[in-house]
Design a protein around this motif. Structure first.
Motif, PDB file in Angstrom:
ATOM      1  N   LEU A  55      23.699  -2.241  -6.482  1.00  0.00           N
ATOM      2  CA  LEU A  55      23.907  -2.631  -7.833  1.00  0.00           C
ATOM      3  C   LEU A  55      22.805  -2.467  -8.671  1.00  0.00           C
ATOM      4  O   LEU A  55      22.787  -2.239  -9.686  1.00  0.00           O
ATOM      5  N   ARG A  56      21.499  -2.798  -7.823  1.00  0.00           N
ATOM      6  CA  ARG A  56      20.409  -2.796  -8.976  1.00  0.00           C
ATOM      7  C   ARG A  56      20.180  -1.276  -9.460  1.00  0.00           C
ATOM      8  O   ARG A  56      19.848  -1.130 -10.644  1.00  0.00           O
ATOM      9  N   LEU A  57      20.181  -0.425  -8.461  1.00  0.00           N
ATOM     10  CA  LEU A  57      20.096   0.975  -9.026  1.00  0.00           C
ATOM     11  C   LEU A  57      21.256   1.422 -10.077  1.00  0.00           C
ATOM     12  O   LEU A  57      20.713   1.792 -11.130  1.00  0.00           O
ATOM     13  N   ARG A  58      22.341   0.864  -9.902  1.00  0.00           N
ATOM     14  CA  ARG A  58      23.374   1.066 -10.985  1.00  0.00           C
ATOM     15  C   ARG A  58      22.854   0.380 -12.304  1.00  0.00           C
ATOM     16  O   ARG A  58      22.943   1.077 -13.365  1.00  0.00           O
ATOM     17  N   LYS A  59      22.346  -0.821 -12.174  1.00  0.00           N
ATOM     18  CA  LYS A  59      21.995  -1.422 -13.450  1.00  0.00           C
ATOM     19  C   LYS A  59      20.851  -0.578 -14.181  1.00  0.00           C
ATOM     20  O   LYS A  59      20.907  -0.270 -15.364  1.00  0.00           O
ATOM     21  N   LEU A  60      19.615   0.006 -13.219  1.00  0.00           N
ATOM     22  CA  LEU A  60      18.872   0.563 -14.114  1.00  0.00           C
ATOM     23  C   LEU A  60      19.102   1.674 -14.445  1.00  0.00           C
ATOM     24  O   LEU A  60      18.599   2.156 -15.710  1.00  0.00           O
ATOM     25  N   LEU A  61      20.234   2.565 -13.822  1.00  0.00           N
ATOM     26  CA  LEU A  61      20.727   3.848 -14.322  1.00  0.00           C
ATOM     27  C   LEU A  61      21.350   3.580 -15.754  1.00  0.00           C
ATOM     28  O   LEU A  61      21.277   4.397 -16.702  1.00  0.00           O
ATOM     29  N   ARG A  62      22.249   2.333 -15.685  1.00  0.00           N
ATOM     30  CA  ARG A  62      22.831   2.197 -17.016  1.00  0.00           C
ATOM     31  C   ARG A  62      22.007   2.093 -18.079  1.00  0.00           C
ATOM     32  O   ARG A  62      22.364   2.657 -19.118  1.00  0.00           O
ATOM     33  N   SER A  63      21.042   1.206 -17.863  1.00  0.00           N
ATOM     34  CA  SER A  63      20.281   0.975 -19.063  1.00  0.00           C
ATOM     35  C   SER A  63      19.383   2.259 -19.599  1.00  0.00           C
ATOM     36  O   SER A  63      19.031   2.494 -20.641  1.00  0.00           O
ATOM     37  N   LEU A  64      19.114   3.123 -18.504  1.00  0.00           N
ATOM     38  CA  LEU A  64      18.441   4.127 -18.844  1.00  0.00           C
ATOM     39  C   LEU A  64      19.330   5.270 -19.697  1.00  0.00           C
ATOM     40  O   LEU A  64      18.820   5.830 -20.632  1.00  0.00           O
ATOM     41  N   ILE A  65      20.453   5.351 -19.247  1.00  0.00           N
ATOM     42  CA  ILE A  65      21.321   6.152 -20.261  1.00  0.00           C
ATOM     43  C   ILE A  65      21.656   5.542 -21.525  1.00  0.00           C
ATOM     44  O   ILE A  65      21.938   6.426 -22.307  1.00  0.00           O
ATOM     45  N   LYS A  66      21.838   4.324 -21.644  1.00  0.00           N
ATOM     46  CA  LYS A  66      21.957   3.473 -23.132  1.00  0.00           C
ATOM     47  C   LYS A  66      20.820   4.228 -23.594  1.00  0.00           C
ATOM     48  O   LYS A  66      21.363   4.347 -25.107  1.00  0.00           O
ATOM     49  N   LYS A  67      19.663   4.142 -23.374  1.00  0.00           N
ATOM     50  CA  LYS A  67      18.585   4.501 -24.076  1.00  0.00           C
ATOM     51  C   LYS A  67      18.846   6.150 -24.721  1.00  0.00           C
ATOM     52  O   LYS A  67      18.284   6.434 -25.709  1.00  0.00           O
TER      53      LYS A  67
END
Ligand code: KG4
Ligand code: ZN
Length: 348
Positions: free
Chosen positions: A287-299
């Motif tokens: 879930l940590r990796l999912r969260k990091l990827l979600r914020s990346l793609i938001k950018k």
């Protein structure tokens, strides 16, 4: 069109019945408990366990899908050809050939990595989620054996733009867990310990290859520096008594791995100008990796797809069946069943 698919690429014996992208049944027999005490997958044990279970898993998948007559209700047989453990792949391929011959069905050979990409598009038996394809995608595969960045151009069309030059991300997590005496597989344990210290990075372990402009990964330098760091600090026995310190180490190691994945994925987004991601492989259960990827793609104001159901992050035959459906539509069948052989180092 109903497809019976088999995946025995590593330590899971899995058989699925799929119809298009819909999964009618998916059965997974995991060998994790058999390998646990050895600290990793033992090929001879994997082979024997696949052989012992494959028939049971095939009949269970048929029973679950209420298909009682393979001959008249299944159209094609699909099987993972590679990459994976040679002796394990062999068991699935042998069974697939046997069923194809007995019931006079065409065979479809699937690359396991294609399966992990398509895992994001697998649907349940009701046809949910209804995700439509919007090519091209940038795919990130993160499993125990692979770390790859791929342009997913269209159905069955891929271009690998980055890969690991040594260990895979999951493998690195597993090895660090082993050094910390946390057992196998390490990924899920590391995740749990890291959350206990809020996924903070205490030690800032090296992130190899980040300065290079290509999209390749390398995790063996990180592993080595972790090893020497542990050696130089407390002994493992001593540290095991100090939960806090194990948590800090686990979290810092995980952050180093994930930071590398995120930065390289970001570089890939910038280089390809593709801001739609699909992510597959065992590590994306994290879930940590999912969260990091979600914020990346938001950018980058894009979109991101993960495997929609938990079982799809690990190895499973459902994703193989879905790839097989697209191959069947294009008439991509095995020409000569007898010559179908495993390809342990198969590429996309
Ligand atoms: O895709 P997979 O089941 O098998 C391969 O094709 O390799 O991936 C297995 C890998 C292992 O390295 C395991 O530690 C990792 O996925 N993994 C995780 C998590 N669950 C499984 N890594 C991080 N966090 C998790 N929750
Ligand atoms: Zn896999």
């Amino acid at each position: 069109m109903h497809i019976l698919s088999i995946d025995t690429s590593c330590d899971e014996t899995s058989v699925a019945i799929t119809k298009g992208r819909k999964v009618i049944a998916n059965v997974i027999y995991s060998q994790i408990l058999l390998h646990k005490k050895w600290g990793g997958v033992v090929p001879s044990i994997a082979k024997r366990a696949h052989e012992e279970k494959i028939d049971i898993v095939v009949s269970e998948a048929l029973k679950k899908s209420r298909i009682y007559d393979l001959g008249s209700n299944i159209d094609f047989i699909a099987v993972t050809q590679g990459p994976g453990l040679a002796v394990a792949l062999e068991v699935g391929i042998k069974k697939a050939k046997e069923l194809a011959e007995k019931y006079n069905k065409k065979l479809i050979a699937v690359n396991h990595l294609e399966g992990h990409i398509y895992s994001c598009f697998v649907q349940n038996s009701q046809g949910n989620p209804k995700t439509e394809f919007k090519f091209p995608y940038l795919a990130l595969l993160v499993s125990g054996g692979h770390t790859e960045l791929v342009i997913f151009k269209d159905n069955l069309q891929y271009e690998v733009i980055g890969e690991t030059i040594d260990d895979a991300a999951g493998e690195a997590l597993d090895k660090s867990a082993k050094m910390l005496n946390l057992g196998y597989p390490g990924g899920p344990v590391i995740e749990r310990l890291a959350t206990e210290v809020d996924n903070k990075d205490f030690y800032n372990f090296p992130r190899p290859m980040l300065r290079s402009n290509d999209l390749n990964f390398s995790f063996s330098g990180l592993k080595t520096s972790f090893y020497y760091f542990l050696k130089k600090t407390d002994s493992v026995e001593e540290r095991n008594g100090k939960t806090e310190s194990v948590n800090r180490l686990a979290s810092s190691f995980q952050e180093a791995v994930f930071d590398t994945l995120i930065k390289k994925t970001e570089k890939a987004i910038q280089q390809t100008k593709i801001n739609r991601l699909v992510i597959g492989g065992g590590v994306i259960a994290n879930l940590r990796l999912r969260k990091l990827l979600r914020s990346l793609i938001k950018k980058y104001k894009g979109g991101i797809l993960f495997p929609p159901f938990k079982y799809l992050t690990g190895d499973n035959a459902a994703m193989i069946g879905v790839v097989a459906y697209y191959k069947a539509k294009k008439g991509q069948f095995v020409n000569n069943n007898d010559s179908l052989d495993r390809i342990p180092r198969m590429k996309l």
